[in-house]
Design an enzyme around this catalytic site. Structure first.
Site, PDB file in Angstrom:
ATOM      1  N   GLU A 175     -13.028-100.030 -32.549  1.00  0.00           N
ATOM      2  CA  GLU A 175     -12.015 -99.316 -33.344  1.00  0.00           C
ATOM      3  C   GLU A 175     -10.963 -98.683 -32.439  1.00  0.00           C
ATOM      4  O   GLU A 175     -10.801 -97.459 -32.394  1.00  0.00           O
ATOM      5  CB  GLU A 175     -12.682 -98.255 -34.225  1.00  0.00           C
ATOM      6  N   GLU A 369     -18.702-104.404 -38.884  1.00  0.00           N
ATOM      7  CA  GLU A 369     -19.264-103.175 -39.467  1.00  0.00           C
ATOM      8  C   GLU A 369     -18.914-103.116 -40.936  1.00  0.00           C
ATOM      9  O   GLU A 369     -17.770-103.368 -41.324  1.00  0.00           O
ATOM     10  CB  GLU A 369     -18.688-101.916 -38.809  1.00  0.00           C
TER      11      GLU A 369
END
Ligand code: BG6
Length: 470
Positions: A175, A369
């Site tokens: 991220e 995810e």
């Protein structure tokens, strides 16, 4: 060419994803140095606490460091094809700037990877996931310092060289867009009076882009055929109304995220960002050859997390009714339900994100995810009936399959936290994602024993049938 076949491809990488600091524990064992997570007892959105006096759940987490064999055996029982994990930078380079790596740290990952391979589980390795050596924060000021590019490159090369015969799939930064929202976690950046400094944030981003490109270069050289991806916290932002201004606000919001994958995948700074820098008088320091490096070493695939969607509105009355998220809050969507933590549940949004990213980059996607953080109840007979989790995952997997039917190329799906672990945004264990329950609470109490939840067998069936029932 994919012509509307709603079918998961052969070899689809079903599995689970974790991060070192959220499950390993053993924070001072075998020469490991302190990382930013070790001074973040309240999670990634809170300022660091250097006193080390407050209880920090990350320190012992769920003790995967000692229990990995038991846990991997359970993943294998579910039929995992892939397991995404991260390397703790401070196990390899305790302060971050050492020249030689710590052999004991490397040995741990060697053993752990061997355990995965024993069950034919494909290791998917994130080089940096939400933590970095505290030494690099204290002595160098974090990622705003260009020296970090060199240290990260050393870390990446050490990993590639050591695991070249065992690991084919990598991601450079988890991220990477977290830098904008949690600059200490994302980049080891601290600001006077807590006032974010945009220049430092974007300078740090530039250094991470260079580091990522150098990792792609080194990875391809050291391991021919390796697949090295970026990883973004994906956002799909809807306009609250059909008002053109709302639409533009949604587009602007999404660009804050896509900027990161644009640079890593297209290999250049997008014009909208260069204009933004100009408007804000932000001057990024670049050296000769930087832009060429970014252009030459773009990622092989787009990895992303997906938990929720967002809404943008220009109406003043909407600005106060925000809903929660792991990185930032948005306007409430009246059509969606939310998790107990206020994250808006939107399976169709996953299909939209897949299509948007694939249209934009034309590269394979990897959903690394996705999942539901919820409070689980252990029944008197010891069972955990997590139907809400099954419902969430079922709906998202269905939409992922729809996206494949739309023609999107998806390499795999690793749900977040297949075993309960410490949450990133709130540093608690009350919020659970797993198919495997861990008997440990947010105060660190419990036996640390593992139990299968109802979702365990459900996911096992999904994998064994390659998702044919969706
Ligand atoms: C992602 C992170 O943002 O979301 C993970 O990559 C994190 O590290 C996950 O755990 C879920 O967020 P949280 O706050 O519920 O743990």
């Amino acid at each position: 060419m994919n012509t509307n076949t709603r079918k998961f491809p052969e070899g689809f990488l079903w599995g689970g994803a974790v991060a070192a600091n959220q499950l390993e524990g053993a924070y001072q064992e075998d020469g490991k140095g302190l990382s930013t997570a070790d001074v973040s007892p309240n999670g990634i959105m809170s300022p660091p606490d250097y006193s080390m006096e407050n209880f920090n759940l990350y320190h012992d987490a769920i003790d995967f460091y000692h229990k990995y064999k038991e846990d991997i055996a359970l993943f294998a029982e579910m039929g995992f094809k892939a397991f995404r994990f991260s390397i703790s930078w401070t196990r390899l380079f305790p302060n971050g700037d050492e020249v030689e790596p710590n052999e004991k740290g490397l040995q741990f990952y060697d053993n752990m990877i061997d355990e995965l391979l024993k069950y034919n589980i494909e290791p998917v390795l994130t080089i940096s996931h939400y933590e970095m050596p505290l030494g690099l924060v204290k002595n160098y000021g974090g990622w705003k310092n260009r020296k970090l590019v060199e240290f990260y490159e050393r870390l990446a090369k050490t990993i590639f060289t050591r695991f070249k015969d065992k690991v084919k799939y990598y991601m450079t930064f988890n991220e990477i867009n977290v830098l904008l929202h949690a600059p200490f976690t994302g980049g080891g950046l601290e600001f006077e009076n807590g006032q974010k400094n945009e220049h430092d944030i974007y300078q740090a981003a530039h250094h991470q882009f260079l580091a990522s490109a150098l990792a792609v270069k080194a990875g391809h050289e050291i391991i021919p055929g390796s697949q090295i991806g970026c990883m973004i916290a994906s956002m799909v932002t809807y306009p609250y109304t059909s008002k053109p201004e709302d639409m533009f606000a949604a587009l602007t919001q999404d660009r804050k995220t896509l900027f990161f994958s644009d640079v890593q995948s297209r290999g250049k700074y997008p014009t909208y960002m260069l204009n933004y820098f100009k408007d804000k008088d932000i001057h990024i320091e670049m050296a000769d050859g930087d832009l060429e490096l970014l252009q030459k070493h773009t990622v092989d695939y787009i990895g992303f997390s997906y938990y929720m969607s967002f809404v943008a509105s220009t109406a003043p009355e909407h600005q106060d009714e925000k809903t929660a998220g792991n990185l930032f809050a948005g306007v409430k969507n009246p059509y969606l339900k939310a998790s107990e933590w206020g994250w808006q549940i939107d399976p169709v949004g996953l299909r939209t994100v897949c299509n948007q990213l694939y249209d934009r980059y034309q590269k394979p996607l990897f959903i690394v995810e996705n999942g539901l953080g919820a409070v689980d109840k252990v029944e008197e007979d010891g069972s955990i009936q997590d139907d809400y989790r099954i419902e969430y995952l079922d709906a998202h997997i269905r939409e992922m399959k729809n996206a494949i039917g739309d023609g999107v190329e998806i390499m795999g799906y690793t749900s977040w936290g297949p075993i309960d672990l410490v949450s990133a945004s709130t540093a608690e264990l009350r919020k659970r994602y797993g198919f495997i329950y861990v008997d440990r609470d947010s105060e660190g109490k419990g036996t640390n024993k593992r139990y299968k939840k109802k979702s365990f067998n459900w996911y096992k069936d999904v994998i064994s049938t390659n998702g044919e029932d969706f």
